[in-house]
Write a protein that holds these residues in place. Structure first.
Motif, PDB file in Angstrom:
ATOM      1  N   TYR A   1      44.044  43.926  54.846  1.00 27.24           N
ATOM      2  CA  TYR A   1      42.604  44.175  54.895  1.00 27.24           C
ATOM      3  C   TYR A   1      42.124  44.170  56.339  1.00 27.24           C
ATOM      4  O   TYR A   1      42.757  43.575  57.239  1.00 27.24           O
ATOM      5  CB  TYR A   1      41.836  43.121  54.087  1.00 27.24           C
ATOM      6  CG  TYR A   1      41.779  41.764  54.764  1.00 27.24           C
ATOM      7  CD1 TYR A   1      40.686  41.406  55.572  1.00 27.24           C
ATOM      8  CD2 TYR A   1      42.816  40.849  54.607  1.00 27.24           C
ATOM      9  CE1 TYR A   1      40.643  40.178  56.205  1.00 27.24           C
ATOM     10  CE2 TYR A   1      42.766  39.618  55.227  1.00 27.24           C
ATOM     11  CZ  TYR A   1      41.683  39.286  56.028  1.00 27.24           C
ATOM     12  OH  TYR A   1      41.647  38.077  56.660  1.00 27.24           O
TER      13      TYR A   1
ATOM     14  N   ARG B   1      34.499  45.342  54.612  1.00 28.44           N
ATOM     15  CA  ARG B   1      35.922  45.052  54.416  1.00 28.44           C
ATOM     16  C   ARG B   1      36.611  46.235  53.749  1.00 28.44           C
ATOM     17  O   ARG B   1      36.148  46.753  52.726  1.00 28.44           O
ATOM     18  CB  ARG B   1      36.107  43.792  53.581  1.00 28.44           C
ATOM     19  CG  ARG B   1      37.572  43.487  53.241  1.00 28.44           C
ATOM     20  CD  ARG B   1      37.779  42.067  52.795  1.00 28.44           C
ATOM     21  NE  ARG B   1      37.628  41.134  53.926  1.00 28.44           N
ATOM     22  CZ  ARG B   1      37.989  39.850  53.861  1.00 28.44           C
ATOM     23  NH1 ARG B   1      38.515  39.341  52.747  1.00 28.44           N
ATOM     24  NH2 ARG B   1      37.828  39.054  54.915  1.00 28.44           N
TER      25      ARG B   1
ATOM     26  N   ARG C   1      40.422  47.515  52.329  1.00 26.81           N
ATOM     27  CA  ARG C   1      41.785  47.117  51.950  1.00 26.81           C
ATOM     28  C   ARG C   1      42.641  48.371  51.824  1.00 26.81           C
ATOM     29  O   ARG C   1      42.240  49.356  51.193  1.00 26.81           O
ATOM     30  CB  ARG C   1      41.762  46.349  50.635  1.00 26.81           C
ATOM     31  CG  ARG C   1      43.155  46.050  50.074  1.00 26.81           C
ATOM     32  CD  ARG C   1      43.089  45.223  48.821  1.00 26.81           C
ATOM     33  NE  ARG C   1      44.406  45.085  48.200  1.00 26.81           N
ATOM     34  CZ  ARG C   1      44.829  43.998  47.586  1.00 26.81           C
ATOM     35  NH1 ARG C   1      44.042  42.933  47.513  1.00 26.81           N
ATOM     36  NH2 ARG C   1      46.031  43.959  47.027  1.00 26.81           N
TER      37      ARG C   1
ATOM     38  N   THR D   1      46.524  49.691  50.671  1.00 22.40           N
ATOM     39  CA  THR D   1      47.769  49.363  49.985  1.00 22.40           C
ATOM     40  C   THR D   1      48.714  50.563  50.068  1.00 22.40           C
ATOM     41  O   THR D   1      48.335  51.685  49.720  1.00 22.40           O
ATOM     42  CB  THR D   1      47.525  49.015  48.505  1.00 22.40           C
ATOM     43  OG1 THR D   1      46.591  47.940  48.431  1.00 22.40           O
ATOM     44  CG2 THR D   1      48.828  48.630  47.813  1.00 22.40           C
TER      45      THR D   1
END
Length: 550
Positions: free
Chosen positions: A394, A401, A403, A405
């Motif tokens: 993150y 924020r 994130r 993946t």
């Protein structure tokens, strides 16, 4: 294929030192006057009974670089004749008259060579950044010309100041190998609004006592590494996909067989995995007549493997130097033959001087690699291997924020069969490389999934009459789709297929080879961005089909 015949034919193929190359569409093509328009039907042509001393200039079916209708400025980067391993060194000055922000930057190499010569690898550095990596065609006695175009807009940051230039196409010229490689490379800059996808910075790794390190800007919010992984150098790693365990009676051996995987580590932890592309150079499979006009996929366009390292950005943004290592799994310890230069592309957060964050998930699955040798009248090696990696991290950016993946899974299956003396030598292999990148934050979650498949299926046979025949099919395929909250927003599909069938007499002078061969390539690219489709066919070096259209 690698055999005693092959070893004698290919001795002298040489690996060059390098650092990194840019990505984007690249094109190799003959001069405009030497081939029919790809949008028109091919006119009847006269085909000789066998190859002569001249043939059509090299070309590929890949799409040309699309150029904007805008004011342009051109700069010559390098102009040199390569006879040995002495690099060309010069300097680059930004173009005058097109500003320092461009909508597109296009690199073009024009080359010519005649006589007799091996295929060679080459690189071009600007300010230490390798913006281009290529290999060369093998010439005819009468000579050939070729060109390669490449979109290098992503290196715009490198081009904004005066830089040193270094280029090398390592070569050997003597009484036998007479081909001097003569090239000119230019950059054309198109004035206009910069591409939104271009990175803010282009970085290279720094050598130090602890290995290679990377220091990123402290407000990095996206980090992508490019690795130009090429197996070459005249040894068996040039044909890594054909290597067999040390217990098998074959001329190219590797402790654990042919499974290869290119890994990137950050501070000792796996950060990215990928399947290398099984490039076949223009002297490959013991049969240069397969490649004189139409090279195999990517032979003139050596694309980098891209790794999204954004999950590690929170760690990299601490202002310190971090160790970044690239390795090729499967290469016997202490054996050379691979080049893995690296560029790192960075996008910065304009609203924040320091972007903090951290690593949330790091799941490196177990690598599997099984190679089974079965002896017999026809020897056989069967290989299955694969690996999976998931990382998530993150960042606390100026817009909240975010994130990221990244999940990647690679796999390889192959069946290699050969007879004593390697007079019959065949391979049926496939590689898959599946990647998923999800960015969650600043609006609906966006996921891009890419499925890559590379295939190689062929056999080389040497008859009692010393006639060597190679039949080979190569495939480069990729499907990509981007979704937001489960709804598709863009997609693309690539299918680049090469087919060749060529025969000639070995162990005789060049003019007694009586070579014949048919080669073809079809390059299809379509999706939400449009459609491109081009087909090429050659017979005995004569271009008999050049047809395009969707």
């Amino acid at each position: 294929m690698r055999s005693r015949i092959i070893m004698s034919m290919l001795t002298g193929a040489i690996l060059l030192a390098s650092t990194v190359l840019g990505s984007g569409a690249a094109r190799a093509d003959a001069s405009p006057s030497s081939s029919p328009s790809p949008s028109s039907a091919s006119a009847p042509v006269e085909v000789p009974a066998e190859f002569g001393t001249d043939w059509h200039d090299p070309l590929t079916a890949a799409p040309p670089v699309v150029r904007p209708h805008a004011k342009s400025c051109q700069v010559t980067l390098a102009e040199a004749q390569f006879r040995d391993f002495t690099p060309y060194r010069g300097s680059y000055t930004p173009p005058d008259g097109c500003g320092d922000r461009w909508s597109k930057v296009v690199l073009r190499l024009d080359g010519k060579v005649k006589g007799r010569q091996f295929d060679r690898l080459g690189y071009l550095h600007v300010g230490g950044v390798e913006i281009f990596r290529t290999s060369t065609p093998e010439p005819s006695p009468d000579g050939i010309t070729w060109s390669v175009e490449k979109d290098v807009t992503r290196y715009a940051d490198t081009f904004r100041s005066v830089r040193d230039v270094e280029m090398l196409i390592g070569n050997v010229v003597d009484d036998t190998y007479t081909g001097v490689i003569d090239v000119k490379v230019t950059l054309t800059f198109y004035e206009g609004k910069p591409a939104a996808t271009a990175p803010d910075r282009v970085l290279t790794l720094t050598d130090g006592p602890g290995g290679t390190t990377l220091t990123t800007p402290r407000n990095s919010e996206r980090v992508v590494a490019e690795v130009y992984a090429t197996g070459s150098g005249g040894g068996c790693e040039e044909y890594w996909y054909l290597t067999v365990p040390a217990t098998a009676p074959y001329s190219c051996r590797s402790d654990d067989g042919p499974y290869r995987e290119v890994q990137v580590k950050v501070d000792g932890r796996p950060a990215g995995i990928a399947a290398p592309f099984p490039t076949v150079w223009t002297g490959g499979w013991s049969n240069p007549f397969l490649w004189y006009v139409v090279p195999g996929p990517r032979a003139f366009d050596i694309k980098p493997i891209e790794y999204d390292l954004t999950p590690f950005a929170g760690i990299l943004n601490d202002g310190r130097a971090h160790r970044v290592e690239v390795s090729v799994v499967g290469v016997p310890e202490g054996q050379s033959g691979w080049s893995t230069p690296v560029n790192v592309l960075v996008w910065q957060d304009p609203g924040k001087a320091v972007v903090g964050g951290g690593l949330l998930t790091h799941d490196a699955g177990e690598l599997t690699d099984s190679t089974t040798y079965t002896p017999g009248t026809e020897h056989r090696v069967d290989t299955e291997g694969g690996h999976r990696l998931t990382v998530a991290g993150y960042l606390d950016t100026s817009h909240g924020r975010v994130r990221t993946t990244v999940t990647r899974a690679v796999a390889n299956t192959s069946a290699h069969r050969w007879t004593d003396g390697e007079t019959v030598d065949g391979l049926d292999a496939s590689w898959t490389d599946d990647e998923s990148v999800t960015v969650d934050g600043r609006g609906p979650a966006r996921t891009t999934r890419t499925h890559r498949t590379y295939t190689m299926n062929g056999t080389t046979t040497v008859g009692a009459d010393d006639r060597l025949r190679t039949v080979l099919t190569l495939g480069d395929r990729a499907d990509s789709v981007t979704t937001r909250n489960g709804r598709r927003t863009s997609w693309s599909r690539l299918d680049d297929t090469y087919r060749g069938d060529a025969t000639f007499t070995v162990n005789v002078p060049r003019d007694q080879r009586h070579a014949v061969g048919t080669t073809s390539e079809r390059y299809r690219l379509y999706g939400s961005g449009g459609c491109y489709d081009r087909r090429l066919t050659t017979v005995q070096g004569v271009l008999t089909e050049d047809h395009g259209g969707c």
